[in-house]
Write a protein that holds these residues in place. Structure first.
Motif, PDB file in Angstrom:
ATOM      1  N   MET A   1       0.842  -1.180   0.000  1.00 53.58           N
ATOM      2  CA  MET A   1       0.000   0.000   0.000  1.00 53.58           C
ATOM      3  C   MET A   1       0.888   1.245   0.000  1.00 53.58           C
ATOM      4  SD  MET A   1      -3.122  -1.201   0.101  1.00 53.58           S
ATOM      5  CE  MET A   1      -4.248   0.011   0.676  1.00 53.58           C
ATOM      6  N   LEU A   2       0.434   2.257  -0.723  1.00 53.42           N
ATOM      7  CA  LEU A   2       1.138   3.528  -0.818  1.00 53.42           C
ATOM      8  C   LEU A   2       0.198   4.652  -0.408  1.00 53.42           C
ATOM      9  CD1 LEU A   2       2.556   3.064  -4.406  1.00 53.42           C
ATOM     10  CD2 LEU A   2       3.859   2.875  -2.310  1.00 53.42           C
ATOM     11  N   LEU A   3       0.740   5.674   0.196  1.00 57.68           N
ATOM     12  CA  LEU A   3      -0.027   6.870   0.497  1.00 57.68           C
ATOM     13  C   LEU A   3       0.457   7.948  -0.456  1.00 57.68           C
ATOM     14  CD1 LEU A   3      -2.133   8.212   2.321  1.00 57.68           C
ATOM     15  CD2 LEU A   3      -0.243   8.962   3.761  1.00 57.68           C
ATOM     16  N   LEU A  14      -4.930   6.306  -0.184  1.00 59.75           N
ATOM     17  CA  LEU A  14      -4.250   5.058   0.070  1.00 59.75           C
ATOM     18  C   LEU A  14      -4.444   4.180  -1.164  1.00 59.75           C
ATOM     19  CD1 LEU A  14      -2.634   3.748   2.299  1.00 59.75           C
ATOM     20  CD2 LEU A  14      -4.729   2.712   3.138  1.00 59.75           C
ATOM     21  N   VAL A  15      -3.328   3.762  -1.773  1.00 57.69           N
ATOM     22  CA  VAL A  15      -3.378   3.078  -3.058  1.00 57.69           C
ATOM     23  C   VAL A  15      -2.791   1.674  -2.915  1.00 57.69           C
ATOM     24  CG1 VAL A  15      -2.592   3.187  -5.451  1.00 57.69           C
ATOM     25  CG2 VAL A  15      -3.108   5.283  -4.235  1.00 57.69           C
ATOM     26  N   ALA A  16      -3.459   0.703  -3.493  1.00 50.30           N
ATOM     27  CA  ALA A  16      -2.975  -0.671  -3.478  1.00 50.30           C
ATOM     28  C   ALA A  16      -1.807  -0.835  -4.446  1.00 50.30           C
ATOM     29  CB  ALA A  16      -4.100  -1.630  -3.863  1.00 50.30           C
ATOM     30  N   ASP A  17      -0.952  -1.813  -4.177  1.00 48.85           N
ATOM     31  CA  ASP A  17       0.216  -2.069  -5.024  1.00 48.85           C
ATOM     32  C   ASP A  17      -0.173  -2.396  -6.462  1.00 48.85           C
ATOM     33  OD1 ASP A  17       1.736  -1.683  -2.795  1.00 48.85           O
ATOM     34  OD2 ASP A  17       2.054  -3.816  -2.408  1.00 48.85           O
ATOM     35  N   ARG A  18      -1.333  -2.977  -6.652  1.00 48.31           N
ATOM     36  CA  ARG A  18      -1.741  -3.359  -8.009  1.00 48.31           C
ATOM     37  C   ARG A  18      -2.036  -2.150  -8.899  1.00 48.31           C
ATOM     38  NH1 ARG A  18      -6.532  -4.331  -5.013  1.00 48.31           N
ATOM     39  NH2 ARG A  18      -8.273  -3.153  -5.853  1.00 48.31           N
ATOM     40  N   TYR A  45       5.283   9.783  -9.631  1.00 49.18           N
ATOM     41  CA  TYR A  45       5.897  10.171  -8.370  1.00 49.18           C
ATOM     42  C   TYR A  45       7.366   9.818  -8.454  1.00 49.18           C
ATOM     43  CZ  TYR A  45       1.161  10.727  -6.801  1.00 49.18           C
ATOM     44  OH  TYR A  45      -0.136  11.140  -6.692  1.00 49.18           O
ATOM     45  N   ARG A  46       8.227  10.799  -8.140  1.00 47.33           N
ATOM     46  CA  ARG A  46       9.671  10.596  -8.212  1.00 47.33           C
ATOM     47  C   ARG A  46      10.240  10.597  -6.803  1.00 47.33           C
ATOM     48  NH1 ARG A  46       8.075  13.608 -12.503  1.00 47.33           N
ATOM     49  NH2 ARG A  46       8.823  12.914 -14.519  1.00 47.33           N
ATOM     50  N   THR A  47      11.232   9.749  -6.569  1.00 44.80           N
ATOM     51  CA  THR A  47      11.837   9.661  -5.255  1.00 44.80           C
ATOM     52  C   THR A  47      13.325   9.400  -5.385  1.00 44.80           C
ATOM     53  OG1 THR A  47      11.720   8.572  -3.112  1.00 44.80           O
ATOM     54  CG2 THR A  47      11.379   7.184  -5.033  1.00 44.80           C
ATOM     55  N   GLY A  48      14.055   9.738  -4.358  1.00 44.32           N
ATOM     56  CA  GLY A  48      15.486   9.475  -4.337  1.00 44.32           C
ATOM     57  C   GLY A  48      16.279  10.649  -3.821  1.00 44.32           C
ATOM     58  N   ARG A  49      17.385  10.365  -3.141  1.00 44.93           N
ATOM     59  CA  ARG A  49      18.223  11.424  -2.575  1.00 44.93           C
ATOM     60  C   ARG A  49      18.822  12.308  -3.645  1.00 44.93           C
ATOM     61  NH1 ARG A  49      22.263   8.326   1.175  1.00 44.93           N
ATOM     62  NH2 ARG A  49      22.224   7.049  -0.674  1.00 44.93           N
ATOM     63  N   LYS A  50      19.281  11.728  -4.739  1.00 46.80           N
ATOM     64  CA  LYS A  50      19.897  12.524  -5.803  1.00 46.80           C
ATOM     65  C   LYS A  50      18.873  13.432  -6.463  1.00 46.80           C
ATOM     66  CE  LYS A  50      23.575   9.268  -6.905  1.00 46.80           C
ATOM     67  NZ  LYS A  50      24.129   8.410  -7.956  1.00 46.80           N
TER      68      LYS A  50
END
Length: 67
Positions: A1-3, A14-18, A45-50
């Motif tokens: 699950m993702l928020l 709240l979003v399911a993995d599927r 959605y973008r993520t990451g330290r760099k």
């Protein structure tokens, strides 16, 4: 699950993995394409330290510094 936060409705969902459509690994970040349950479209959605460091540096370059 993702928020996630829907950029269209500005609500937290709240979003399911599927609902994850694709995940792409880039040099500076990971881009995740997620189907939004609130509006039905696909958001990236973008993520990451760099990615955060690069975004912060770009924002800092645009803000004029007054001495």
């Amino acid at each position: 699950m993702l928020l996630i936060t829907c950029p269209v409705t500005r609500t937290d969902e709240l979003v399911a993995d599927r609902r994850i459509r694709s995940v792409t690994n880039h040099a500076t970040h990971i881009a995740m394409h997620v189907e939004c349950p609130a509006c039905g479209s696909v958001h990236v959605y973008r993520t990451g330290r760099k990615h955060i460091a690069a975004t912060a540096a770009a924002q800092e370059a645009r803000i004029p510094v007054h001495a």
